[in-house]
Write a protein that holds these residues in place. Structure first.
Motif, PDB file in Angstrom:
ATOM      1  N   PHE A  61       0.816  -1.209   0.000  1.00 47.69           N
ATOM      2  CA  PHE A  61       0.000   0.000   0.000  1.00 47.69           C
ATOM      3  C   PHE A  61       0.850   1.258   0.000  1.00 47.69           C
ATOM      4  O   PHE A  61       0.336   2.352  -0.222  1.00 47.69           O
ATOM      5  N   GLY A  62       2.136   1.104   0.264  1.00 51.03           N
ATOM      6  CA  GLY A  62       3.053   2.233   0.184  1.00 51.03           C
ATOM      7  C   GLY A  62       2.676   3.379   1.086  1.00 51.03           C
ATOM      8  O   GLY A  62       2.518   3.220   2.282  1.00 51.03           O
ATOM      9  N   ILE A  70      -7.976   2.661   1.153  1.00 54.30           N
ATOM     10  CA  ILE A  70      -7.609   1.417   0.484  1.00 54.30           C
ATOM     11  C   ILE A  70      -8.870   0.779  -0.072  1.00 54.30           C
ATOM     12  O   ILE A  70      -9.838   0.549   0.648  1.00 54.30           O
ATOM     13  N   GLY A  71      -8.852   0.506  -1.346  1.00 54.25           N
ATOM     14  CA  GLY A  71     -10.018  -0.092  -1.990  1.00 54.25           C
ATOM     15  C   GLY A  71      -9.693  -1.423  -2.627  1.00 54.25           C
ATOM     16  O   GLY A  71      -8.558  -1.906  -2.580  1.00 54.25           O
ATOM     17  N   SER A  72     -10.707  -1.998  -3.250  1.00 54.74           N
ATOM     18  CA  SER A  72     -10.522  -3.312  -3.864  1.00 54.74           C
ATOM     19  C   SER A  72      -9.519  -3.253  -5.015  1.00 54.74           C
ATOM     20  O   SER A  72      -8.812  -4.229  -5.267  1.00 54.74           O
ATOM     21  N   LEU A  77      -4.332  -4.973  -7.199  1.00 54.32           N
ATOM     22  CA  LEU A  77      -3.006  -4.621  -7.710  1.00 54.32           C
ATOM     23  C   LEU A  77      -1.903  -5.310  -6.904  1.00 54.32           C
ATOM     24  O   LEU A  77      -0.955  -5.864  -7.473  1.00 54.32           O
ATOM     25  N   ALA A  78      -2.036  -5.305  -5.580  1.00 57.14           N
ATOM     26  CA  ALA A  78      -1.043  -5.971  -4.728  1.00 57.14           C
ATOM     27  C   ALA A  78      -1.009  -7.469  -5.009  1.00 57.14           C
ATOM     28  O   ALA A  78       0.069  -8.066  -5.126  1.00 57.14           O
ATOM     29  N   ALA A 111     -13.458  -6.302   4.933  1.00 59.38           N
ATOM     30  CA  ALA A 111     -12.408  -5.715   4.097  1.00 59.38           C
ATOM     31  C   ALA A 111     -12.955  -5.508   2.690  1.00 59.38           C
ATOM     32  O   ALA A 111     -13.875  -6.208   2.259  1.00 59.38           O
ATOM     33  N   PRO A 112     -12.414  -4.541   1.971  1.00 62.02           N
ATOM     34  CA  PRO A 112     -12.935  -4.252   0.622  1.00 62.02           C
ATOM     35  C   PRO A 112     -12.540  -5.318  -0.392  1.00 62.02           C
ATOM     36  O   PRO A 112     -11.757  -5.082  -1.301  1.00 62.02           O
ATOM     37  N   PHE A 113     -13.078  -6.520  -0.229  1.00 61.06           N
ATOM     38  CA  PHE A 113     -12.749  -7.631  -1.111  1.00 61.06           C
ATOM     39  C   PHE A 113     -13.894  -7.947  -2.069  1.00 61.06           C
ATOM     40  O   PHE A 113     -13.927  -9.016  -2.640  1.00 61.06           O
TER      41      PHE A 113
END
Length: 185
Positions: A61-62, A70-72, A77-78, A111-113
């Motif tokens: 997430f840097g 933080i989104g889905s 991307l991660a 969590a935004p999954f």
């Protein structure tokens, strides 16, 4: 201690004194609080694994400062970065499960999954042991039994039952005499 080793040790000490750790983002501070919060409720190995997995999320997430930012898409991307860098699907799945638990404990939210398909690790095929290996172990156990190195013959008997049937040791512990059908054997 050699001169080169002393030189390296001195350089490490200087580096640790002069370089301050990078400041944590609010998300990073939440991770630290989460780890403190769950420390008593999980075993040490699980705690260590969670810490490692959350460090990976912090790196992914840097500079994202808030968890609410933080989104889905960030998670996708991660996950894609980890897959292309060669991380196993099991590792990616463990990291996702840890993030879900973190989100639930810290923010009392899911969590935004949404719409993210988690990787499914491939099923491992069982590794079979050759008959020669089983016979060699049985012979070694018999030899130790004859030398009175084993307490009794139960160890060899347990090994032979496990090898012949393929059941797990925990299942063998729960077997009762009524479970055994000698006429079918």
């Amino acid at each position: 201690m050699g001169a080169r080793l002393r030189h390296v040790s001195a350089a490490r000490r200087r580096a640790s004194v002069t370089s301050a750790p990078a400041p944590l983002t609010p998300f990073g501070r939440d991770v630290v609080r989460y780890l403190r919060l769950v420390r008593g409720s999980i075993d040490a190995a699980t705690h260590k694994a969670r810490r490692s997995e959350l460090k990976a999320w912090i790196a992914a997430f840097g500079k994202t400062s808030r968890a609410s930012a933080i989104g889905s898409d960030d998670i996708r991307l991660a996950m894609a970065d980890w897959r292309t860098s060669g991380k196993s699907p099991k590792t990616v799945l463990n990291r996702c499960r840890t993030l879900k638990h973190f989100w639930k404990v810290m923010y009392h939210l899911e969590a935004p999954f949404e719409e993210i398909t988690l990787p499914r690790p491939p099923k491992r095929r069982p590794a079979y042991v050759s008959t020669d290996t089983i016979r060699a172990v049985e012979a070694k156990l018999r030899e130790q039994e004859e030398l009175s190195l084993l307490r009794d013959s139960k160890t060899r008997a347990r090994f032979m039952v496990l090898a012949a049937t393929g059941i797990r040791p925990s299942h063998l512990k729960r077997v009762t005499p009524g479970d055994v059908d000698l006429e079918r054997a």
